[in-house]
Design an enzyme around this catalytic site. Sequence first.
Site, PDB file in Angstrom:
ATOM      1  N   ASN A  69       0.842  -1.195   0.000  1.00 42.80           N
ATOM      2  CA  ASN A  69       0.000   0.000   0.000  1.00 42.80           C
ATOM      3  C   ASN A  69       0.882   1.250   0.000  1.00 42.80           C
ATOM      4  OD1 ASN A  69      -1.158   2.125   2.175  1.00 42.80           O
ATOM      5  ND2 ASN A  69      -2.798   1.391   0.851  1.00 42.80           N
ATOM      6  N   ASP A  70       0.448   2.284  -0.696  1.00 48.52           N
ATOM      7  CA  ASP A  70       1.280   3.482  -0.818  1.00 48.52           C
ATOM      8  C   ASP A  70       1.526   4.179   0.514  1.00 48.52           C
ATOM      9  OD1 ASP A  70      -1.399   4.258  -0.674  1.00 48.52           O
ATOM     10  OD2 ASP A  70      -1.172   5.909  -2.090  1.00 48.52           O
ATOM     11  N   HIS A 122     -11.886   3.435   5.813  1.00 45.33           N
ATOM     12  CA  HIS A 122     -13.240   2.892   5.762  1.00 45.33           C
ATOM     13  C   HIS A 122     -13.751   2.432   7.125  1.00 45.33           C
ATOM     14  CE1 HIS A 122     -13.163   3.538   1.537  1.00 45.33           C
ATOM     15  NE2 HIS A 122     -12.044   2.846   1.427  1.00 45.33           N
TER      16      HIS A 122
END
Length: 277
Positions: A69-70, A122
């Site tokens: 993931n970045d 989220h």
Amino acid sequence: DAIEEAYFSLINNCGIESEEIEGVCVGFGGTVNGPAGLVLISSNLPAWHKVPLRDLVSKRIGRPIILDNDANLCALGEYHFGAGRGSRNMCYVTFSTGYGLGIINDGRLFLGTSGTAGEIAHIVVDVDGPPCTCGKRGCLMAYASGVGISRMAYDHIDVGEETLLKEFAAPDKKRIHGKYVLEAAQKGDRVANEIIHTAGYYFGVGLSIIAQIINPELIVYGGGLSRMGDAVMKPAMQGLRESIQPELLDSFELKPWQLGDDSGVIGAAAKVFFDTE
């Protein structure tokens, strides 16, 4: 195609052979199972669902790939070479198109069971809130992100409120960039100011969640929206103070990123050299 072209252009320009490359790390802005080499889902690219990005890129360039993931890679970059140097337990938060989190635990990147630790975007902060790109309602990202800012702008436009943001609206609801919202706010636009305040406030709510669940010594923040300065940081501090357990407010240090847009690239190199078994 673009990744392949960029890779071979880069090594050709540097005058080196592909076999000389120690490793290649790819960062992706979405929910990633790095150990499995999968992009699980992305709010920014909805068609990307369980895409085997690691293996696809590896076949294109003929080298082993590490996928992550970045925000995780930004965390590694800032930990090894930026604002996180000297810490052992730190978090990096990206406040940009999305809301990302990378966790450094005792000097190592914490990934969780399936590589998705840190997916704070989220977490539901309002069960009756607006729809999020993930399909749920009231997620943190529905407010504290470039996606959320654009959504809020269209909400105001759709009910007929007077705002300078109307000139950036499109029939297909193409995203209204945060820089235009900031420009409108600086011109005194009430709607734009309200949107930026809300985004900043929920950015701070996210910081309180990180502090209470992870208890880091340091939180480093960055990303394009963080460049809005006091316009987002003042409401962020309000959201943090009003949401955190008071005893934990002083439990961590909060710093801006030092490496800027290079943090993810530098973190990708750090992943290859420092963060693999």
